[in-house]
Design a protein around this motif. Sequence first.
Motif, PDB file in Angstrom:
ATOM      1  N   ALA A  24       0.868  -1.357   0.290  1.00  0.00           N
ATOM      2  CA  ALA A  24       0.057  -0.136   0.037  1.00  0.00           C
ATOM      3  C   ALA A  24       0.881   1.465   0.120  1.00  0.00           C
ATOM      4  O   ALA A  24       1.720   1.390   0.680  1.00  0.00           O
ATOM      5  CB  ALA A  24      -0.884   0.025   1.190  1.00  0.00           C
ATOM      6  N   PHE A  25       0.541   2.294  -0.938  1.00  0.00           N
ATOM      7  CA  PHE A  25       1.165   3.448  -0.861  1.00  0.00           C
ATOM      8  C   PHE A  25       0.410   4.626  -1.201  1.00  0.00           C
ATOM      9  O   PHE A  25      -0.980   4.305  -1.015  1.00  0.00           O
ATOM     10  CB  PHE A  25       1.930   3.489  -2.211  1.00  0.00           C
ATOM     11  CG  PHE A  25       2.828   2.374  -2.564  1.00  0.00           C
ATOM     12  CD1 PHE A  25       4.021   2.360  -1.909  1.00  0.00           C
ATOM     13  CD2 PHE A  25       2.448   1.498  -3.391  1.00  0.00           C
ATOM     14  CE1 PHE A  25       4.915   1.040  -2.125  1.00  0.00           C
ATOM     15  CE2 PHE A  25       3.179  -0.071  -3.708  1.00  0.00           C
ATOM     16  CZ  PHE A  25       4.498   0.166  -2.898  1.00  0.00           C
ATOM     17  N   GLY A  26       0.845   5.823  -0.405  1.00  0.00           N
ATOM     18  CA  GLY A  26      -0.195   6.905  -0.508  1.00  0.00           C
ATOM     19  C   GLY A  26       0.682   8.172  -0.526  1.00  0.00           C
ATOM     20  O   GLY A  26       1.750   8.348  -0.079  1.00  0.00           O
ATOM     21  N   THR A  27      -0.088   9.125  -1.045  1.00  0.00           N
ATOM     22  CA  THR A  27       0.247  10.509  -0.835  1.00  0.00           C
ATOM     23  C   THR A  27      -1.208  11.408  -0.263  1.00  0.00           C
ATOM     24  O   THR A  27      -2.162  10.821  -0.071  1.00  0.00           O
ATOM     25  CB  THR A  27       0.351  11.180  -2.096  1.00  0.00           C
ATOM     26  OG1 THR A  27      -0.626  11.254  -2.883  1.00  0.00           O
ATOM     27  CG2 THR A  27       1.555  10.351  -2.961  1.00  0.00           C
ATOM     28  N   PRO A  28      -0.844  12.518   0.103  1.00  0.00           N
ATOM     29  CA  PRO A  28      -1.942  13.236   0.616  1.00  0.00           C
ATOM     30  C   PRO A  28      -3.229  13.359  -0.073  1.00  0.00           C
ATOM     31  O   PRO A  28      -4.494  13.430   0.291  1.00  0.00           O
ATOM     32  CB  PRO A  28      -1.536  14.735   0.772  1.00  0.00           C
ATOM     33  CG  PRO A  28      -0.242  14.492   1.093  1.00  0.00           C
ATOM     34  CD  PRO A  28       0.342  13.213   0.038  1.00  0.00           C
ATOM     35  N   ARG A  29      -3.226  13.007  -1.540  1.00  0.00           N
ATOM     36  CA  ARG A  29      -4.356  13.009  -2.338  1.00  0.00           C
ATOM     37  C   ARG A  29      -4.717  11.668  -3.056  1.00  0.00           C
ATOM     38  O   ARG A  29      -5.686  11.641  -3.647  1.00  0.00           O
ATOM     39  CB  ARG A  29      -4.079  14.084  -3.606  1.00  0.00           C
ATOM     40  CG  ARG A  29      -4.068  15.501  -3.163  1.00  0.00           C
ATOM     41  CD  ARG A  29      -3.817  16.536  -4.021  1.00  0.00           C
ATOM     42  NE  ARG A  29      -5.041  16.485  -4.951  1.00  0.00           N
ATOM     43  CZ  ARG A  29      -5.319  17.285  -5.753  1.00  0.00           C
ATOM     44  NH1 ARG A  29      -4.260  18.192  -6.211  1.00  0.00           N
ATOM     45  NH2 ARG A  29      -6.276  17.646  -6.633  1.00  0.00           N
ATOM     46  N   ARG A  30      -3.914  10.644  -2.817  1.00  0.00           N
ATOM     47  CA  ARG A  30      -3.935   9.440  -3.773  1.00  0.00           C
ATOM     48  C   ARG A  30      -3.643   8.225  -2.714  1.00  0.00           C
ATOM     49  O   ARG A  30      -2.670   8.296  -1.947  1.00  0.00           O
ATOM     50  CB  ARG A  30      -3.084   9.303  -4.874  1.00  0.00           C
ATOM     51  CG  ARG A  30      -3.653  10.559  -5.871  1.00  0.00           C
ATOM     52  CD  ARG A  30      -2.644  10.598  -7.103  1.00  0.00           C
ATOM     53  NE  ARG A  30      -3.091  11.279  -7.926  1.00  0.00           N
ATOM     54  CZ  ARG A  30      -2.838  12.691  -8.106  1.00  0.00           C
ATOM     55  NH1 ARG A  30      -2.084  13.332  -7.151  1.00  0.00           N
ATOM     56  NH2 ARG A  30      -3.256  13.314  -9.013  1.00  0.00           N
ATOM     57  N   LEU A  31      -4.364   7.022  -2.848  1.00  0.00           N
ATOM     58  CA  LEU A  31      -3.972   5.851  -2.420  1.00  0.00           C
ATOM     59  C   LEU A  31      -3.788   4.968  -3.529  1.00  0.00           C
ATOM     60  O   LEU A  31      -4.507   4.697  -4.498  1.00  0.00           O
ATOM     61  CB  LEU A  31      -5.166   5.505  -1.466  1.00  0.00           C
ATOM     62  CG  LEU A  31      -5.554   6.245  -0.323  1.00  0.00           C
ATOM     63  CD1 LEU A  31      -6.509   5.728   0.602  1.00  0.00           C
ATOM     64  CD2 LEU A  31      -4.211   6.405   0.691  1.00  0.00           C
ATOM     65  N   LEU A  32      -3.068   3.830  -3.295  1.00  0.00           N
ATOM     66  CA  LEU A  32      -2.636   2.942  -4.307  1.00  0.00           C
ATOM     67  C   LEU A  32      -2.327   1.587  -3.343  1.00  0.00           C
ATOM     68  O   LEU A  32      -1.656   1.630  -2.415  1.00  0.00           O
ATOM     69  CB  LEU A  32      -1.496   3.563  -4.931  1.00  0.00           C
ATOM     70  CG  LEU A  32      -0.830   2.080  -5.775  1.00  0.00           C
ATOM     71  CD1 LEU A  32      -1.834   2.216  -6.938  1.00  0.00           C
ATOM     72  CD2 LEU A  32       0.482   2.326  -6.484  1.00  0.00           C
ATOM     73  N   VAL A  33      -3.119   0.331  -3.908  1.00  0.00           N
ATOM     74  CA  VAL A  33      -2.861  -0.783  -3.421  1.00  0.00           C
ATOM     75  C   VAL A  33      -2.386  -1.722  -4.432  1.00  0.00           C
ATOM     76  O   VAL A  33      -3.032  -1.767  -5.599  1.00  0.00           O
ATOM     77  CB  VAL A  33      -4.217  -1.365  -2.660  1.00  0.00           C
ATOM     78  CG1 VAL A  33      -3.829  -2.656  -2.280  1.00  0.00           C
ATOM     79  CG2 VAL A  33      -4.334  -0.336  -1.574  1.00  0.00           C
ATOM     80  N   CYS A  34      -1.126  -2.431  -4.388  1.00  0.00           N
ATOM     81  CA  CYS A  34      -0.739  -3.286  -5.360  1.00  0.00           C
ATOM     82  C   CYS A  34      -0.965  -4.713  -4.772  1.00  0.00           C
ATOM     83  O   CYS A  34      -0.362  -5.024  -3.934  1.00  0.00           O
ATOM     84  CB  CYS A  34       0.584  -3.123  -5.720  1.00  0.00           C
ATOM     85  SG  CYS A  34       1.251  -3.961  -7.043  1.00  0.00           S
ATOM     86  N   VAL A  35      -1.521  -5.389  -5.567  1.00  0.00           N
ATOM     87  CA  VAL A  35      -1.643  -6.931  -5.097  1.00  0.00           C
ATOM     88  C   VAL A  35      -1.280  -7.977  -6.303  1.00  0.00           C
ATOM     89  O   VAL A  35      -1.592  -7.846  -7.287  1.00  0.00           O
ATOM     90  CB  VAL A  35      -3.301  -7.277  -4.800  1.00  0.00           C
ATOM     91  CG1 VAL A  35      -3.324  -8.684  -4.695  1.00  0.00           C
ATOM     92  CG2 VAL A  35      -3.919  -6.347  -3.828  1.00  0.00           C
ATOM     93  N   GLU A  36       0.001  -8.587  -5.803  1.00  0.00           N
ATOM     94  CA  GLU A  36       0.475  -9.645  -6.755  1.00  0.00           C
ATOM     95  C   GLU A  36       0.000 -10.812  -6.913  1.00  0.00           C
ATOM     96  O   GLU A  36      -0.582 -11.311  -5.918  1.00  0.00           O
ATOM     97  CB  GLU A  36       1.926  -9.699  -6.564  1.00  0.00           C
ATOM     98  CG  GLU A  36       2.955  -8.313  -6.787  1.00  0.00           C
ATOM     99  CD  GLU A  36       4.184  -8.475  -6.337  1.00  0.00           C
ATOM    100  OE1 GLU A  36       4.761  -9.694  -5.922  1.00  0.00           O
ATOM    101  OE2 GLU A  36       5.121  -7.414  -6.164  1.00  0.00           O
ATOM    102  N   ASN A  37      -0.201 -11.165  -8.121  1.00  0.00           N
ATOM    103  CA  ASN A  37      -0.582 -12.715  -8.418  1.00  0.00           C
ATOM    104  C   ASN A  37      -1.952 -12.766  -7.809  1.00  0.00           C
ATOM    105  O   ASN A  37      -2.387 -13.777  -7.216  1.00  0.00           O
ATOM    106  CB  ASN A  37       0.184 -13.527  -7.938  1.00  0.00           C
ATOM    107  CG  ASN A  37       1.831 -13.711  -8.433  1.00  0.00           C
ATOM    108  OD1 ASN A  37       1.838 -13.399  -9.371  1.00  0.00           O
ATOM    109  ND2 ASN A  37       2.647 -13.956  -7.555  1.00  0.00           N
ATOM    110  N   LEU A  38      -2.955 -11.973  -8.015  1.00  0.00           N
ATOM    111  CA  LEU A  38      -4.285 -12.098  -7.609  1.00  0.00           C
ATOM    112  C   LEU A  38      -5.056 -12.977  -8.394  1.00  0.00           C
ATOM    113  O   LEU A  38      -5.101 -13.006  -9.705  1.00  0.00           O
ATOM    114  CB  LEU A  38      -5.110 -10.604  -7.713  1.00  0.00           C
ATOM    115  CG  LEU A  38      -6.449 -10.555  -7.298  1.00  0.00           C
ATOM    116  CD1 LEU A  38      -6.425 -11.068  -5.790  1.00  0.00           C
ATOM    117  CD2 LEU A  38      -6.852  -9.180  -7.461  1.00  0.00           C
ATOM    118  N   CYS A  39      -5.485 -14.202  -7.802  1.00  0.00           N
ATOM    119  CA  CYS A  39      -6.497 -15.104  -8.309  1.00  0.00           C
ATOM    120  C   CYS A  39      -7.708 -14.439  -9.111  1.00  0.00           C
ATOM    121  O   CYS A  39      -8.171 -13.825  -8.658  1.00  0.00           O
ATOM    122  CB  CYS A  39      -6.762 -16.224  -7.456  1.00  0.00           C
ATOM    123  SG  CYS A  39      -7.615 -17.566  -8.373  1.00  0.00           S
TER     124      CYS A  39
END
Length: 49
Positions: A24-39
């Motif tokens: 999970a990553f984020g800035t004051p204006r954006r959020l990002l979730v990276c999920v590897e190998n999602l079924c």
Amino acid sequence: MDKLKDLILLVLEKQRLSHGEVQAFGTPRRLLVCVENLCAKQAEKVVEL
């Protein structure tokens, strides 16, 4: 960001979706979730009545 990652892990577990590493990553204006190998499909669930 740790709380967001924990919530995503709970949702994936509840929906029975296998996955790889979750970031999970984020800035004051954006959020990002990276999920590897999602079924693409949920794991089958057997219910006996």
